[in-house]
Design an enzyme around this catalytic site. Structure first.
Site, mmCIF file in Angstrom:
data_model
loop_
_atom_site.group_PDB
_atom_site.id
_atom_site.type_symbol
_atom_site.label_atom_id
_atom_site.label_comp_id
_atom_site.label_asym_id
_atom_site.label_seq_id
_atom_site.Cartn_x
_atom_site.Cartn_y
_atom_site.Cartn_z
ATOM 1 N N THR A 1 -52.012 -4.462 -10.917
ATOM 2 C CA THR A 1 -53.101 -3.990 -11.777
ATOM 3 C C THR A 1 -54.386 -4.794 -11.604
ATOM 4 O O THR A 1 -55.484 -4.252 -11.712
ATOM 5 C CB THR A 1 -52.630 -4.105 -13.246
ATOM 6 O OG1 THR A 1 -51.400 -3.388 -13.355
ATOM 7 C CG2 THR A 1 -53.641 -3.575 -14.228
ATOM 8 N N HIS B 1 -67.663 -4.791 25.239
ATOM 9 C CA HIS B 1 -66.875 -3.757 24.556
ATOM 10 C C HIS B 1 -67.109 -2.387 25.180
ATOM 11 O O HIS B 1 -66.181 -1.629 25.418
ATOM 12 C CB HIS B 1 -67.257 -3.688 23.069
ATOM 13 C CG HIS B 1 -66.752 -4.848 22.281
ATOM 14 N ND1 HIS B 1 -65.907 -4.712 21.216
ATOM 15 C CD2 HIS B 1 -66.975 -6.184 22.409
ATOM 16 C CE1 HIS B 1 -65.624 -5.902 20.717
ATOM 17 N NE2 HIS B 1 -66.270 -6.810 21.417
HETATM 18 C C1 HCA Z 1 -54.736 0.777 -15.284
HETATM 19 C C2 HCA Z 1 -53.358 1.250 -15.046
HETATM 20 C C3 HCA Z 1 -52.902 1.292 -13.647
HETATM 21 C C4 HCA Z 1 -51.560 1.970 -13.653
HETATM 22 C C5 HCA Z 1 -50.797 1.956 -12.400
HETATM 23 C C6 HCA Z 1 -49.460 2.606 -12.487
HETATM 24 C C7 HCA Z 1 -52.758 -0.136 -13.047
HETATM 25 O O1 HCA Z 1 -55.669 1.579 -15.217
HETATM 26 O O2 HCA Z 1 -54.892 -0.382 -15.579
HETATM 27 O O3 HCA Z 1 -49.220 3.382 -13.404
HETATM 28 O O4 HCA Z 1 -48.625 2.325 -11.609
HETATM 29 O O5 HCA Z 1 -53.475 -0.471 -12.136
HETATM 30 O O6 HCA Z 1 -51.922 -0.861 -13.571
HETATM 31 O O7 HCA Z 1 -53.828 1.995 -12.833
#
Ligand code: HCA
Ligand code: CU
Length: 375
Positions: free
Chosen positions: A169, A292
């Site tokens: 995330t 190149h």
């Molecule tokens: C977010 C959620 C998510 C969810 C990813 C998932 C993330 O917006 O923070 O459901 O696998 O990055 O954790 O996009």
């Protein structure tokens, strides 16, 4: 390298991509994106939760009932109300997420693992009763304690989910960490495994690739990688990476359509194609320095791991600069229908280098010089 051919791409341009700073897709744009990705051959589309807004719910329904080849998923919180809306609006699958890292649990819901699992059980059971495929993801997986993560994934597998998701995330994971976590989950579970990785430290495509190598079956991408902050793994990046391993891995996609999809979405969110975008960058197949250009003209594989023609692109060779080599000028002359001997091409190169030290040259000026050397 352990390669397995079983993988599917989940394009989340219509969910994660909508979280990009300048994205505000209209219904018509959402449909155009879904149709273009479907025609490309994407396996899954992930759409914004129907709980997000009334139009999001209507658009989910329109796209889910459109008879696309791609399976249409929506992404919701692990709440029964959201799950009911997903079912009502025709989602074929629901990607559920729950924050499980200490950082997010404290900042977000404050629930312990037992409570998370009780809630998950209710929502998963409801979705399964309605014949909807379920994925359960630990938000912020890579800052979630590995043993707690395994406990959650084992429990949700027991509840009958098709797939678990590992989400980087905050874009903190390194390729090796991704490899290790996915391998841990792969060894512990039988169900499908999805990886979703953010690009905060520039590792999104590398991480997604390592996830696949370690046994992930589903990889999240968005067009150009758009998403929260600076986004996630890009569709083009993932396609490029897989194509470089083995063109057969991507042969089932309509690859020549990819640049147009990138351009369409870039225009919709009002950005230029990034200069470093694989495949679609104006410079992705552009060669400049003499060493190149000489080699790439003799054998394109010398400096191209991807064949531009597969993606509907063409190689370009720059000649209006001081790094130019005589081979590139001889080739440019041939394109103009001019025959240049080697000494003439070398002299032209010397003249162009000297001029380019002092001013910007354009290709018309170079062509004019080449004509003066014609035999
Ligand atoms: C977010 C959620 C998510 C969810 C990813 C998932 C993330 O917006 O923070 O459901 O696998 O990055 O954790 O996009
Ligand atoms: Cu995300």
């Amino acid at each position: 390298m352990s390669l397995h051919n079983r993988f599917a791409l989940i394009d989340s341009t219509l969910r994660e991509g909508e979280q990009f700073a300048t994205a505000h897709f209209s219904s018509a744009q959402r449909i155009a994106i879904a149709e273009a990705l479907d025609a490309f051959g994407i396996e899954y589309l992930e759409l914004t939760s129907p709980a997000a807004s009334p139009q999001s719910a209507r658009d989910l329904e329109t796209i889910a009932r459109r008879g696309l080849r791609a399976r249409v998923l929506t992404h919701t919180r692990c709440h029964l109300d959201d799950a009911r809306l997903a079912v009502e609006h025709g989602a074929q699958g629901v990607n559920l997420l729950f924050a499980t890292s200490d950082q997010l649990r404290h900042a977000s819901h404050g629930l312990d693992l037992d409570t998370i699992l009780e809630r998950a059980e209710i929502v998963i059971a409801y979705l399964r009763r309605h014949g909807v495929a379920v994925r359960f993801s630990c938000e912020d997986t890579f800052r979630t304690d590995p043993s707690q993560m395994l406990r959650i994934y084992r429990a949700v597998e027991g509840m009958g989910v098709q797939r678990v998701g590992l989400a980087d995330t905050v874009g903190i994971a390194s390729p090796r960490e991704v490899q290790a976590r996915v391998a841990l989950v792969r060894a512990a579970l039988h169900c499908e495994i999805e990886f979703h990785g953010h690009n905060d430290t520039g590792c999104a495509v590398a991480n997604a690739f390592c996830a696949w190598e370690a046994g992930a079956t589903h990889i999240d991408v968005t067009v150009l990688g758009i998403g929260e902050r600076n986004g996630i793994s890009s569709l083009g990046g993932m396609i490029a990476r897989l194509s470089a391993v083995d063109p057969a891995l991507t042969a089932h996609y309509d690859l020549a359509a990819l640049p147009a999809i990138d351009h369409m979405v870039a225009a919709m969110v009002d950005i230029a194609i990034p200069f470093d975008a694989p495949i679609s960058s104006p410079f992705a197949f552009h060669h400049k320095a003499g060493m190149h250009t000489k080699a790439v003209l003799a054998d394109p594989r010398s400096y191209e791991v991807l064949d531009p023609a597969r993606f509907g692109r063409m190689r370009s060779v720059a000649v209006a600069h001081r790094l130019v080599g005589w081979h590139a000028l001889a080739e440019r002359a041939r394109e103009l229908g001019i025959v240049l001997s080697e000494p003439a091409a070398r002299n032209a190169a010397a003249q162009i280098k000297a001029l380019a030290d002092h001013h910007d040259l354009n290709s018309t000026a170079v062509d004019e010089i080449l004509y003066t050397y014609a035999e």
